[in-house]
Design a protein around this motif. Structure first.
Motif, PDB file in Angstrom:
ATOM      1  N   ARG A   3       9.704  86.108  42.878  1.00 17.69           N
ATOM      2  CA  ARG A   3       9.001  86.278  44.145  1.00 17.69           C
ATOM      3  C   ARG A   3       9.256  87.673  44.686  1.00 17.69           C
ATOM      4  O   ARG A   3      10.259  88.305  44.370  1.00 17.69           O
ATOM      5  N   LEU A   4       8.354  88.147  45.511  1.00 16.96           N
ATOM      6  CA  LEU A   4       8.504  89.456  46.119  1.00 16.96           C
ATOM      7  C   LEU A   4       9.650  89.443  47.110  1.00 16.96           C
ATOM      8  O   LEU A   4       9.827  88.477  47.856  1.00 16.96           O
ATOM      9  N   THR A   5      10.430  90.511  47.137  1.00 20.50           N
ATOM     10  CA  THR A   5      11.536  90.605  48.084  1.00 20.50           C
ATOM     11  C   THR A   5      10.995  90.797  49.490  1.00 20.50           C
ATOM     12  O   THR A   5      11.362  90.079  50.409  1.00 20.50           O
ATOM     13  N   ILE A   6      10.100  91.763  49.664  1.00 21.21           N
ATOM     14  CA  ILE A   6       9.477  92.006  50.968  1.00 21.21           C
ATOM     15  C   ILE A   6       8.108  91.343  50.944  1.00 21.21           C
ATOM     16  O   ILE A   6       7.263  91.680  50.123  1.00 21.21           O
ATOM     17  N   GLN A   7       7.885  90.388  51.855  1.00 20.47           N
ATOM     18  CA  GLN A   7       6.614  89.674  51.850  1.00 20.47           C
ATOM     19  C   GLN A   7       5.546  90.428  52.642  1.00 20.47           C
ATOM     20  O   GLN A   7       4.471  90.693  52.135  1.00 20.47           O
ATOM     21  N   TYR A   8       5.852  90.769  53.901  1.00 21.28           N
ATOM     22  CA  TYR A   8       4.899  91.531  54.714  1.00 21.28           C
ATOM     23  C   TYR A   8       5.602  92.010  55.972  1.00 21.28           C
ATOM     24  O   TYR A   8       6.618  91.452  56.383  1.00 21.28           O
ATOM     25  N   PRO A   9       5.071  93.072  56.608  1.00 18.44           N
ATOM     26  CA  PRO A   9       5.659  93.529  57.872  1.00 18.44           C
ATOM     27  C   PRO A   9       5.287  92.586  59.013  1.00 18.44           C
ATOM     28  O   PRO A   9       4.165  92.073  59.060  1.00 18.44           O
ATOM     29  N   LEU A  10       6.227  92.328  59.893  1.00 12.13           N
ATOM     30  CA  LEU A  10       5.963  91.507  61.075  1.00 12.13           C
ATOM     31  C   LEU A  10       5.460  92.416  62.188  1.00 12.13           C
ATOM     32  O   LEU A  10       6.101  93.418  62.514  1.00 12.13           O
ATOM     33  N   SER A  20       8.525 102.872  67.162  1.00  6.95           N
ATOM     34  CA  SER A  20       8.507 104.193  67.787  1.00  6.95           C
ATOM     35  C   SER A  20       9.852 104.901  67.662  1.00  6.95           C
ATOM     36  O   SER A  20       9.918 106.123  67.765  1.00  6.95           O
ATOM     37  N   ILE A  21      10.925 104.136  67.419  1.00 11.18           N
ATOM     38  CA  ILE A  21      12.243 104.768  67.220  1.00 11.18           C
ATOM     39  C   ILE A  21      12.705 104.659  65.770  1.00 11.18           C
ATOM     40  O   ILE A  21      13.860 104.917  65.462  1.00 11.18           O
ATOM     41  N   GLY A  22      11.810 104.247  64.881  1.00 12.29           N
ATOM     42  CA  GLY A  22      12.112 104.240  63.459  1.00 12.29           C
ATOM     43  C   GLY A  22      12.676 102.938  62.924  1.00 12.29           C
ATOM     44  O   GLY A  22      13.245 102.912  61.843  1.00 12.29           O
ATOM     45  N   VAL A  23      12.521 101.832  63.653  1.00 13.49           N
ATOM     46  CA  VAL A  23      12.994 100.524  63.197  1.00 13.49           C
ATOM     47  C   VAL A  23      11.783  99.648  62.899  1.00 13.49           C
ATOM     48  O   VAL A  23      10.939  99.442  63.768  1.00 13.49           O
ATOM     49  N   TYR A  24      11.690  99.155  61.670  1.00 10.38           N
ATOM     50  CA  TYR A  24      10.560  98.331  61.244  1.00 10.38           C
ATOM     51  C   TYR A  24      11.061  96.951  60.857  1.00 10.38           C
ATOM     52  O   TYR A  24      12.173  96.798  60.355  1.00 10.38           O
ATOM     53  N   VAL A  25      10.231  95.936  61.093  1.00 15.10           N
ATOM     54  CA  VAL A  25      10.618  94.543  60.842  1.00 15.10           C
ATOM     55  C   VAL A  25       9.745  93.982  59.730  1.00 15.10           C
ATOM     56  O   VAL A  25       8.518  94.104  59.766  1.00 15.10           O
ATOM     57  N   PHE A  26      10.387  93.357  58.735  1.00 12.61           N
ATOM     58  CA  PHE A  26       9.687  92.770  57.600  1.00 12.61           C
ATOM     59  C   PHE A  26      10.124  91.327  57.413  1.00 12.61           C
ATOM     60  O   PHE A  26      11.293  90.995  57.626  1.00 12.61           O
ATOM     61  N   ARG A  27       9.184  90.480  57.009  1.00 10.51           N
ATOM     62  CA  ARG A  27       9.566  89.139  56.570  1.00 10.51           C
ATOM     63  C   ARG A  27       9.945  89.263  55.108  1.00 10.51           C
ATOM     64  O   ARG A  27       9.213  89.867  54.313  1.00 10.51           O
ATOM     65  N   VAL A  28      11.095  88.707  54.754  1.00 12.62           N
ATOM     66  CA  VAL A  28      11.610  88.852  53.393  1.00 12.62           C
ATOM     67  C   VAL A  28      11.855  87.485  52.772  1.00 12.62           C
ATOM     68  O   VAL A  28      11.894  86.462  53.451  1.00 12.62           O
ATOM     69  N   ASN A  29      12.031  87.486  51.468  1.00  7.09           N
ATOM     70  CA  ASN A  29      12.320  86.279  50.723  1.00  7.09           C
ATOM     71  C   ASN A  29      13.656  85.691  51.202  1.00  7.09           C
ATOM     72  O   ASN A  29      14.572  86.425  51.558  1.00  7.09           O
ATOM     73  N   ASP A  30      13.784  84.376  51.195  1.00  3.72           N
ATOM     74  CA  ASP A  30      15.003  83.727  51.678  1.00  3.72           C
ATOM     75  C   ASP A  30      16.232  84.073  50.848  1.00  3.72           C
ATOM     76  O   ASP A  30      17.359  83.995  51.338  1.00  3.72           O
TER      77      ASP A  30
END
Length: 92
Positions: A3-10, A20-30
């Motif tokens: 399975r993909l490690t990174i599924q999609y950005p939230l 805007s400050i360089g922090v990104y959120v991703f849904r990841v594999n369990d």
């Protein structure tokens, strides 16, 4: 099949402010670990992660009429990129 490690950005209000400050959120594999997430970011987006924080959300019980169901929990990663790097994953 792996399975993909990174599924999609939230994309949420909080994630947009963080971008805007360089922090990104991703849904990841369990099963994903911090080194795997770091490597997947490098392969998919060609960026370097400075810091990774992992959050596991709990499953919640939901109700529709008299029928009960469960909204499954998931794992997400908050990734801070090195200074000067950006991702173009948020809508404009």
């Amino acid at each position: 099949m792996k399975r993909l490690t990174i599924q999609y950005p939230l994309i949420t209000e909080k994630a947009t402010i963080g971008a805007s400050i360089g922090v990104y959120v991703f849904r990841v594999n369990d099963d994903a670990t911090k080194p795997e997430i770091r490597k997947a970011l490098k392969d998919a987006y060609s960026v370097d992660a400075e810091d990774i924080r992992i959050i596991r959300t709990k499953s919640k019980q939901r109700r529709l009429g008299r029928t009960f169901g469960i909204k499954p929990g998931f794992k997400k990663a908050m990734v801070r990129l090195k200074t000067g790097q950006k991702l173009d994953v948020l809508p404009k």
